[in-house]
Design an enzyme around this catalytic site. Sequence first.
Site, mmCIF file in Angstrom:
data_model
loop_
_atom_site.group_PDB
_atom_site.id
_atom_site.type_symbol
_atom_site.label_atom_id
_atom_site.label_comp_id
_atom_site.label_asym_id
_atom_site.label_seq_id
_atom_site.Cartn_x
_atom_site.Cartn_y
_atom_site.Cartn_z
ATOM 1 N N SER A 101 0.816 -1.208 0.000
ATOM 2 C CA SER A 101 0.000 0.000 0.000
ATOM 3 C C SER A 101 0.853 1.262 0.000
ATOM 4 O O SER A 101 1.601 1.514 -0.924
ATOM 5 C CB SER A 101 -0.959 -0.041 1.195
ATOM 6 O OG SER A 101 -1.892 1.000 1.149
ATOM 7 N N ASP A 239 -2.545 6.362 -3.584
ATOM 8 C CA ASP A 239 -1.396 5.753 -2.926
ATOM 9 C C ASP A 239 -0.877 4.614 -3.789
ATOM 10 O O ASP A 239 -1.343 4.394 -4.912
ATOM 11 C CB ASP A 239 -1.750 5.282 -1.512
ATOM 12 C CG ASP A 239 -2.699 4.092 -1.498
ATOM 13 O OD1 ASP A 239 -3.449 3.922 -2.481
ATOM 14 O OD2 ASP A 239 -2.703 3.334 -0.507
ATOM 15 N N ASP A 241 -1.090 1.388 -4.013
ATOM 16 C CA ASP A 241 -1.967 0.370 -4.595
ATOM 17 C C ASP A 241 -3.325 0.939 -4.987
ATOM 18 O O ASP A 241 -4.228 0.199 -5.358
ATOM 19 C CB ASP A 241 -2.122 -0.835 -3.666
ATOM 20 C CG ASP A 241 -2.926 -0.530 -2.413
ATOM 21 O OD1 ASP A 241 -2.953 0.638 -1.993
ATOM 22 O OD2 ASP A 241 -3.513 -1.470 -1.843
ATOM 23 N N ASP A 243 -5.885 2.206 -3.492
ATOM 24 C CA ASP A 243 -7.150 2.019 -2.783
ATOM 25 C C ASP A 243 -7.482 3.235 -1.927
ATOM 26 O O ASP A 243 -8.515 3.278 -1.268
ATOM 27 C CB ASP A 243 -7.153 0.735 -1.948
ATOM 28 C CG ASP A 243 -6.112 0.727 -0.834
ATOM 29 O OD1 ASP A 243 -5.273 1.658 -0.767
ATOM 30 O OD2 ASP A 243 -6.123 -0.224 -0.021
#
Length: 445
Positions: A101, A239, A241, A243
Amino acid sequence: MSRQYFGTDGVRGRVGESPMTPEFALKLGWAAGRVLANGSGARVVVGKDTRRSGYMLESALEAGFAAAGVETDLLGPLPTPGVAYLTRALRAQAGVVISASHNPHHDNGVKFFGPDGGKLSDDIELEIERMIDAPLDCVAPDQLGRAKRIDDAAGRYIEFCKGTFGEKNLKGLKLVVDCANGAAYRVGPAVFEELGAKVVAIGDHPNGLNINAGCGSTHLGAVKAAVHQWGADLGIALDGDADRCLMVDAAGNEIDGDQILYIIARARLAAGELRGPVVGTQMSNLGLERGLEALKVEFRRAKVGDRYVMELLRETGGMLGGEGSGHTICLDRTTTGDGIVTALQVLAAAVGQGRGLQELAAGMHRFPQVLINLPVRGRAADVLASSAVRDAEAATVAALGARGRVLLRASGTEPLIRVMVEADDEALAQSSAQSLAAAVDAARA
């Protein structure tokens, strides 16, 4: 039963150190394959962000799934919510994301989705943990799983995102999209461009090591500078990833996750589409709660972590939830937090009402909030349980009274203790947080 490997968002750690080693990834793939994929012909989809270590972990997971007799569809670099969507669309037994992440490149992780595109339950994660400790027994040679690439994964996800925007378009808007040199570096700009916006993409040249480095939702300076440089209407910061999503307006003012959740909730309410309570976390700004109260919208707080927001949404029949970090869940559009979909919901409100971001968020007054992160080497729980820290926390709560809130907790994704103080006065919030952080600092020495 306590967790040995899984945190609040999958398994995560520094690459090359336990548990983020190739040996562990192989065993994790095998264990997950045994638990999640029942019967012959079982299939999982695997996506990743742009970290260099993703290649190593992908190969190890693939080998583990093959040993369990599970077929693997490799999606390549794709946002975490894109993997969740394709898990459902391709009717796979599970989805796997290789990502840490918002963390730096030297960290990585593995998280799972069930066949419905939702996070796994605690019971299933614990079952996978138990299987990890079992001896690895490979299926017969004629039952080994195979792997193949899904070449149109990005295109499928782009079309899905566009479909959440409705009949409107973004023509006439200039947007800066900061992809954090992460998983959305291709699909993110494409979604907004195909809806008609003029897009300036930054953080879209990943090299395997620069993910989240001075860019993305954890470093808003880059998107602010680009909005100013290009005279953009607003900026969108994802960010690593993708999400999460934070935003800035044309003047460079930040719009955090609490404000984004307020904007979307108010738009859904105005359209007669809002159902159930809006769910935040213990970290959600008091201004969000007060702003929703003024709209006569119920607000509930879950434990910190999107999995707990999701659990409370399902328990209460809610459809909107999120965190101040920008992890926003719109269950009327998708099954998990999605930075691109979140941005589109805010843009739909802006386009539909002809208003800027500050105007859309005007009904929410943010209370000053101070967050201090303190690294820990040992168990954060031991530090938090010390009498000195408990006494300091009690004293801070008593001193603030009705003027603010205190939250002291261990991070679920990093070796940190988080000290948060919120008050109606910024100086009070700052001094209270510093005092409490000093007590924690002394206890961890």
